[in-house]
Design an enzyme around this catalytic site. Sequence first.
Site, short mmCIF file in Angstrom:
data_model
loop_
_atom_site.label_atom_id
_atom_site.label_comp_id
_atom_site.label_asym_id
_atom_site.label_seq_id
_atom_site.Cartn_x
_atom_site.Cartn_y
_atom_site.Cartn_z
N LYS A 1 14.65 -47.79 13.41
CA LYS A 1 13.26 -47.66 13.87
C LYS A 1 12.29 -47.88 12.68
O LYS A 1 11.22 -48.47 12.86
CB LYS A 1 13.01 -46.29 14.50
N THR B 1 8.58 -43.76 15.78
CA THR B 1 8.97 -42.36 16.02
C THR B 1 8.67 -41.50 14.79
O THR B 1 8.61 -42.02 13.67
CB THR B 1 10.48 -42.28 16.33
N ASP B 2 8.52 -40.19 15.01
CA ASP B 2 8.33 -39.29 13.85
C ASP B 2 9.58 -39.24 12.98
O ASP B 2 9.52 -38.82 11.82
CB ASP B 2 7.93 -37.87 14.31
N GLU B 3 10.72 -39.67 13.52
CA GLU B 3 11.96 -39.59 12.75
C GLU B 3 11.99 -40.54 11.55
O GLU B 3 12.84 -40.42 10.69
CB GLU B 3 13.18 -39.87 13.66
N TYR C 1 19.82 -44.57 13.80
CA TYR C 1 18.72 -44.75 14.75
C TYR C 1 17.39 -44.80 13.99
O TYR C 1 16.61 -45.75 14.11
CB TYR C 1 18.69 -43.61 15.79
P1 NAD Z 1 14.97 -44.65 26.76
O1 NAD Z 1 16.29 -44.71 26.07
O2 NAD Z 1 14.77 -43.71 27.88
O3 NAD Z 1 14.59 -46.11 27.31
C1 NAD Z 1 14.76 -47.27 26.55
C2 NAD Z 1 14.56 -48.45 27.48
O4 NAD Z 1 14.67 -49.66 26.70
C3 NAD Z 1 15.61 -48.54 28.59
O5 NAD Z 1 14.99 -48.82 29.83
C4 NAD Z 1 16.50 -49.71 28.16
O6 NAD Z 1 17.10 -50.40 29.24
C5 NAD Z 1 15.52 -50.58 27.39
N1 NAD Z 1 16.16 -51.44 26.40
C6 NAD Z 1 17.07 -51.09 25.46
N2 NAD Z 1 17.44 -52.16 24.74
C7 NAD Z 1 16.72 -53.20 25.20
C8 NAD Z 1 16.64 -54.57 24.85
N3 NAD Z 1 17.39 -55.08 23.86
N4 NAD Z 1 15.79 -55.37 25.53
C9 NAD Z 1 15.02 -54.88 26.55
N5 NAD Z 1 15.07 -53.60 26.94
C10 NAD Z 1 15.91 -52.76 26.26
O7 NAD Z 1 13.90 -44.42 25.61
P2 NAD Z 1 12.58 -43.50 25.55
O8 NAD Z 1 12.98 -42.12 25.23
O9 NAD Z 1 11.76 -43.79 26.73
O10 NAD Z 1 11.88 -44.10 24.26
C11 NAD Z 1 10.99 -45.19 24.34
C12 NAD Z 1 10.52 -45.56 22.95
O11 NAD Z 1 9.87 -44.44 22.35
C13 NAD Z 1 11.64 -45.94 22.01
O12 NAD Z 1 11.17 -47.00 21.18
C14 NAD Z 1 11.88 -44.69 21.18
O13 NAD Z 1 12.40 -45.01 19.92
C15 NAD Z 1 10.47 -44.14 21.10
N6 NAD Z 1 10.36 -42.67 20.96
C16 NAD Z 1 10.98 -41.83 21.86
C17 NAD Z 1 10.78 -40.45 21.73
C18 NAD Z 1 11.45 -39.48 22.68
O14 NAD Z 1 11.42 -38.29 22.41
N7 NAD Z 1 12.03 -39.91 23.79
C19 NAD Z 1 9.97 -39.94 20.71
C20 NAD Z 1 9.39 -40.83 19.81
C21 NAD Z 1 9.57 -42.19 19.94
O1 DAU Z 2 11.58 -37.01 17.29
C1 DAU Z 2 11.53 -38.14 18.10
C2 DAU Z 2 12.92 -38.49 18.55
O2 DAU Z 2 13.34 -37.45 19.43
C3 DAU Z 2 13.02 -39.85 19.23
O3 DAU Z 2 12.67 -40.86 18.32
C4 DAU Z 2 14.43 -40.07 19.78
O4 DAU Z 2 14.51 -41.28 20.51
C5 DAU Z 2 14.79 -38.91 20.68
O5 DAU Z 2 16.13 -39.05 21.13
C6 DAU Z 2 14.63 -37.58 19.96
O6 DAU Z 2 15.61 -37.44 18.90
P1 DAU Z 2 16.31 -36.01 18.60
O7 DAU Z 2 17.57 -36.26 17.88
O8 DAU Z 2 15.36 -35.06 18.02
O9 DAU Z 2 16.57 -35.57 20.14
P2 DAU Z 2 17.84 -34.92 20.88
O10 DAU Z 2 17.36 -34.57 22.24
O11 DAU Z 2 19.05 -35.76 20.76
O12 DAU Z 2 18.08 -33.59 20.05
C7 DAU Z 2 17.05 -32.62 19.89
C8 DAU Z 2 17.61 -31.50 19.05
O13 DAU Z 2 18.64 -30.82 19.80
C9 DAU Z 2 18.28 -31.98 17.77
O14 DAU Z 2 18.02 -31.06 16.73
C10 DAU Z 2 19.77 -31.97 18.10
C11 DAU Z 2 19.90 -30.84 19.11
N1 DAU Z 2 20.97 -31.04 20.12
C12 DAU Z 2 20.95 -32.17 20.87
C13 DAU Z 2 21.94 -32.41 21.81
C14 DAU Z 2 21.94 -33.69 22.62
C15 DAU Z 2 21.95 -30.06 20.30
O15 DAU Z 2 21.94 -29.01 19.65
N2 DAU Z 2 22.93 -30.31 21.22
C16 DAU Z 2 22.98 -31.44 21.97
O16 DAU Z 2 23.92 -31.60 22.77
#
Ligand code: NAD
Ligand code: DAU
Length: 338
Positions: A158, A130-132, A154
């Site tokens: 990662k 992730t970019d985080e 988190y």
């Molecule tokens: P999500 O939370 O929607 O899905 C995660 C999935 O992983 C779920 O289906 C869950 O059941 C499964 N899982 C969790 N723990 C597990 C385990 N121990 N064994 C097997 N399966 C397991 O997540 P997402 O938003 O689809 O993110 C997918 C990947 O991309 C993650 O690695 C996340 O860190 C990364 N990522 C997400 C974002 C974003 O904005 N959503 C951005 C950058 C990177």
């Molecule tokens: O940047 C990539 C990441 O983006 C992924 O690695 C993570 O899995 C994904 O959850 C996401 O993380 P963020 O923390 O950026 O996403 P989130 O949607 O939780 O929050 C986005 C922004 O919105 C953040 O600055 C916090 C703010 N926020 C979020 C929630 C849930 C609020 O202000 N209120 C809220 O209730």
Amino acid sequence: MQVNGQEVRKIMVTGGAGFIGSNFIRHVHERFPEIELLNYDKLTYAGNLENLEGVTGGYSFVQGDIQDAARVEDALAGVDVVVNFAAETHVDRSIHDPGDFILTDVYGVFVLLEAVKRNGRVKRFVHISTDEVYGSIARGRFSEESPLNPSSPYSASKAGGDRLAYSYFKTFALPVLIARPANNYGPYQFPEKLIPFFVTRALRDQPLPLYGDGSHCRDWLHVDDTVRGLLLLIERGEPGQAYNLGADQERSNREVTREILAILGKPESLVQAVADRKGHDFRYALDWAKMRALGWQPQVAFADGLRRTVEWYREHEGWWKKLVEKKAYVSHLRKNYE
Ligand code: NAD
Ligand code: DAU
């Protein structure tokens, strides 16, 4: 699809029942129907097989934890490519209960890497980081060479998984590639993340809890663009390398919130200022020149992608309503927002 001049016959997708994983499976299933897809997912609160309804033929599902070495080893039979999406993913949950993040996002990655090492025939292991992992940046952008400086349990987990994956390339020559995408949005995202959370609440005229002053910035990448980028990485990426996937579509959280309300025709009075997230990263921004050099660039403009995403949630109330009514979801909201 080919890797090293050989046809890819089978892809194992871990975490394929989640948001990005299920979009990846749908896309590959449509574009490469000849490829067999194995979805290996624990089905945590975020995993939902309804995300994959209608995906049949050449697709199978195994319920399993990536920490379960024996089960992972069995699942790897005949697999050419592994794409690891499985993770605990919500920053707020990692602040309250970090344990599962360390177990899945670090130890689980180790178990997968060990199994791939023993298996010996996997041609690509694409690890979704992730970019985080870079932490927050006030000005400019992070490149893949920037130091990792994660802020939350988190992102720290990662970063551990990211570097562990690299170490298996460096030490054991495993064909590992690391993707670091920006904030994704689109259909099937669990309604705890900013966009689906605010859309599903605004649809019910519920308050939108905006952290702090709402000026924190994220770069929004449509999930379809991420999926296209990951496929390119499988085919053309160089093992041992990390790749940023950014969108150059930076918005403050307040701007995103306003755009959602405008699309839905709901009043700004729904916005409720709440205490800031602990350790809240102010801004993420990526230099994604390496992905551009491979031939990738995002195609979905945020205004259009957001409008389509909001429409999707409006039309799929049956999908999200039962998720937000679950006891565990309600108790997450109570713990986080009250
Ligand atoms: P999500 O939370 O929607 O899905 C995660 C999935 O992983 C779920 O289906 C869950 O059941 C499964 N899982 C969790 N723990 C597990 C385990 N121990 N064994 C097997 N399966 C397991 O997540 P997402 O938003 O689809 O993110 C997918 C990947 O991309 C993650 O690695 C996340 O860190 C990364 N990522 C997400 C974002 C974003 O904005 N959503 C951005 C950058 C990177
Ligand atoms: O940047 C990539 C990441 O983006 C992924 O690695 C993570 O899995 C994904 O959850 C996401 O993380 P963020 O923390 O950026 O996403 P989130 O949607 O939780 O929050 C986005 C922004 O919105 C953040 O600055 C916090 C703010 N926020 C979020 C929630 C849930 C609020 O202000 N209120 C809220 O209730």
